[in-house]
Scaffold this active site. Sequence first.
Site, PDB file in Angstrom:
ATOM      1  N   HIS A  22       0.842  -1.200   0.000  1.00 50.68           N
ATOM      2  CA  HIS A  22       0.000   0.000   0.000  1.00 50.68           C
ATOM      3  C   HIS A  22       0.880   1.254   0.000  1.00 50.68           C
ATOM      4  O   HIS A  22       2.109   1.172  -0.091  1.00 50.68           O
ATOM      5  CB  HIS A  22      -1.001  -0.025   1.155  1.00 50.68           C
ATOM      6  CG  HIS A  22      -0.389  -0.196   2.517  1.00 50.68           C
ATOM      7  ND1 HIS A  22       0.554   0.673   3.022  1.00 50.68           N
ATOM      8  CD2 HIS A  22      -0.589  -1.126   3.478  1.00 50.68           C
ATOM      9  CE1 HIS A  22       0.896   0.290   4.230  1.00 50.68           C
ATOM     10  NE2 HIS A  22       0.227  -0.815   4.541  1.00 50.68           N
ATOM     11  N   HIS A  25       4.026   1.325   2.183  1.00 50.42           N
ATOM     12  CA  HIS A  25       5.219   0.650   1.657  1.00 50.42           C
ATOM     13  C   HIS A  25       5.847   1.492   0.557  1.00 50.42           C
ATOM     14  O   HIS A  25       7.065   1.625   0.478  1.00 50.42           O
ATOM     15  CB  HIS A  25       4.860  -0.723   1.066  1.00 50.42           C
ATOM     16  CG  HIS A  25       4.155  -1.625   2.029  1.00 50.42           C
ATOM     17  ND1 HIS A  25       2.871  -2.059   1.827  1.00 50.42           N
ATOM     18  CD2 HIS A  25       4.553  -2.157   3.207  1.00 50.42           C
ATOM     19  CE1 HIS A  25       2.511  -2.836   2.832  1.00 50.42           C
ATOM     20  NE2 HIS A  25       3.507  -2.906   3.687  1.00 50.42           N
ATOM     21  N   CYS A 131       3.500 -13.806  18.000  1.00 49.31           N
ATOM     22  CA  CYS A 131       2.624 -12.977  17.155  1.00 49.31           C
ATOM     23  C   CYS A 131       2.966 -13.275  15.709  1.00 49.31           C
ATOM     24  O   CYS A 131       4.090 -13.024  15.257  1.00 49.31           O
ATOM     25  CB  CYS A 131       2.787 -11.491  17.429  1.00 49.31           C
ATOM     26  SG  CYS A 131       1.871 -10.516  16.213  1.00 49.31           S
ATOM     27  N   CYS A 134       3.969 -10.086  13.670  1.00 54.57           N
ATOM     28  CA  CYS A 134       5.371  -9.676  13.838  1.00 54.57           C
ATOM     29  C   CYS A 134       6.322 -10.779  13.407  1.00 54.57           C
ATOM     30  O   CYS A 134       7.494 -10.527  13.171  1.00 54.57           O
ATOM     31  CB  CYS A 134       5.694  -9.364  15.296  1.00 54.57           C
ATOM     32  SG  CYS A 134       4.825  -7.960  15.995  1.00 54.57           S
ATOM     33  N   CYS A 148      -1.208  -8.148  20.583  1.00 53.10           N
ATOM     34  CA  CYS A 148       0.009  -7.464  20.140  1.00 53.10           C
ATOM     35  C   CYS A 148      -0.377  -6.039  19.716  1.00 53.10           C
ATOM     36  O   CYS A 148      -1.266  -5.873  18.883  1.00 53.10           O
ATOM     37  CB  CYS A 148       0.625  -8.200  18.945  1.00 53.10           C
ATOM     38  SG  CYS A 148       1.763  -7.186  18.005  1.00 53.10           S
ATOM     39  N   HIS A 151      -0.186  -5.268  15.944  1.00 48.16           N
ATOM     40  CA  HIS A 151      -1.108  -5.927  15.015  1.00 48.16           C
ATOM     41  C   HIS A 151      -2.524  -6.079  15.533  1.00 48.16           C
ATOM     42  O   HIS A 151      -3.396  -6.566  14.817  1.00 48.16           O
ATOM     43  CB  HIS A 151      -0.554  -7.304  14.609  1.00 48.16           C
ATOM     44  CG  HIS A 151       0.696  -7.187  13.811  1.00 48.16           C
ATOM     45  ND1 HIS A 151       1.935  -7.239  14.375  1.00 48.16           N
ATOM     46  CD2 HIS A 151       0.880  -6.968  12.493  1.00 48.16           C
ATOM     47  CE1 HIS A 151       2.849  -7.064  13.428  1.00 48.16           C
ATOM     48  NE2 HIS A 151       2.235  -6.893  12.283  1.00 48.16           N
ATOM     49  N   LYS A 302      -4.293   5.137  11.031  1.00 51.50           N
ATOM     50  CA  LYS A 302      -3.348   4.097  10.653  1.00 51.50           C
ATOM     51  C   LYS A 302      -3.925   3.295   9.477  1.00 51.50           C
ATOM     52  O   LYS A 302      -5.118   2.998   9.457  1.00 51.50           O
ATOM     53  CB  LYS A 302      -3.111   3.174  11.862  1.00 51.50           C
ATOM     54  CG  LYS A 302      -1.992   2.186  11.652  1.00 51.50           C
ATOM     55  CD  LYS A 302      -1.723   1.354  12.899  1.00 51.50           C
ATOM     56  CE  LYS A 302      -0.771   0.228  12.544  1.00 51.50           C
ATOM     57  NZ  LYS A 302      -0.430  -0.624  13.658  1.00 51.50           N
ATOM     58  N   LYS A 305      -6.602  -2.707   6.784  1.00 50.95           N
ATOM     59  CA  LYS A 305      -7.650  -3.303   5.969  1.00 50.95           C
ATOM     60  C   LYS A 305      -8.993  -3.205   6.661  1.00 50.95           C
ATOM     61  O   LYS A 305     -10.016  -2.984   6.025  1.00 50.95           O
ATOM     62  CB  LYS A 305      -7.311  -4.779   5.712  1.00 50.95           C
ATOM     63  CG  LYS A 305      -6.784  -5.026   4.311  1.00 50.95           C
ATOM     64  CD  LYS A 305      -6.833  -6.513   4.000  1.00 50.95           C
ATOM     65  CE  LYS A 305      -5.454  -7.039   3.671  1.00 50.95           C
ATOM     66  NZ  LYS A 305      -5.336  -8.480   3.679  1.00 50.95           N
TER      67      LYS A 305
HETATM   68 ZN   LIG Z   1       2.517  -8.329  16.162  1.00 52.91          ZN
END
Ligand SMILES: [Zn+2]
Length: 520
Positions: A22, A25, A131, A134, A148, A151, A302, A305
Amino acid sequence: MLKNNNKFYITTAILYSNAKAHIGHAYEFFLADVIARYQRLQEKDTYFLTGMDEHGLKIGRSARENNMEVQDFVDEMAEQAKELHQLLNISYNQFIRTSDKKIHWPGAQTLWKELVSSNDIYKKKYNGLYCIGCERFITEKELINNKCPEHDKEPENIEEENYFFKLSKYNDQIKNLIKSNSLIISPVSARNEILSLLESGLEDVSFSRKKESVLWGIPVPEDKTQLMYVWCDALSNYITALGYGRKNEDNFKKFWPADIQVIGKGILRFHAGLWPGMLLSAGLPLPKEILVHSYLTVNGKKISKSIGNVINPKEYIHKYGTDAVRYYLGREITPFEDGDFSKEKFIKTYNANLANGLGNLISRILKMANDYFEGSVNNNDNVLIPTKRKKEATKEKDSLESWAIPYLIDNKFIPDYHGFMEKFEINRAADVIWKLIKELDGYITDYEPYKLIRTDKEKTEVIIWNVLYGLFFVGKFLGPFMPEIAEKINNLLGVKFDTKNIPKSFKTNILEKPLFKKID
Ligand SMILES: [Zn+2]
């Protein structure tokens, strides 16, 4: 081999291939690309590496969800990533893929063996929270509401006997190297963050996984039942790409250590903790600097999705052009603070600074140059006509000449621009370009060459020459940011793109159509 002090090696983090890239990146590739292009323009022998991280649990599962073989899945993701790089005009020298058995695997396994021979790999039964986002074990105290924080996902409980890497052994050494700036972590906020992590002490890292639980990865040398931990494999890309562990290590010897490793703030601990630990264990030099950029938000949130605010940069590129998107990323996003992307802001800044600002200045001055002088504009006698702002600056003791465009460029715009570029504050370097554009606009307003031509053709030519001279530097400065537009400007001014000499005369071309069409 002779040490090449003129080399510059820059890397981006490799893109994790479980989802489409996206705009966030895209920003990282762009930032690294601006730095790489700038270094090339400074005649540095530059090598720019990017690529894709194709192992790990998450990728195997994503492939399964898409009913695809893992290799087919990552092949497709790699093609999509390369297409984005091409659309964004990213000037990488190499795109490495960690599933590449010829390029990447030999070096990753060589590095593993080096860690083994330093007695830094041992086997241990482990029970922990993992996780999958991660791709790491995460401690209880790092969780927020059992999730986490990076995430927003609950970790999985994993119990296995794995190989561990003695990262704790290198904790103090890494801390001292960062403190002494032998390993520079930029900006200071990132440096402080990693130092506080090192203060509390790095733990040893589970460095492999059972083959049957991750399915897909690089085999641990001498133990076919285990695959390398994805971060161990992924981090080594920065050296395997250069030939480390392969027959021909010339590029490795030439370019390693990296001058700049560009990463996002979420993976700082891997790059400023684990990676230096691995290199120290293997007796290899550390990168010189790790440059940590912030996250891009979309409409202030942030990118996620679940929020549904994922922006596909390809859409914007198709609609408005590569350099328009590069302009937004370069000027409107602050690398080291979270920057925001919104459609409204995109259109607003495009119209104000590209269609008007830059585009308008070019079309006005070219029209005058062609209408009054048939495109041939000279200032053979080096006449200097200062900007009229001199009148306002009554306290300034400096001479009239110091307010002439070439002097302002030499003494203000050039040092400012390079100063910011060298500190990687690319948005501030871009601001300098638009300040110069404003200065040139002001110069036209001051002298009104479109009126002056009726009474004083000679002076009009000097005025137009000054603006073209300024535009030449606008083009030069834009090179790393908007390479296609920069080249167009050079062509329009009738100078060579790679010219080192400042032109004394211009042979301008006619602008067939505006560089930027206004968006309604
Ligand atoms: Zn994570």
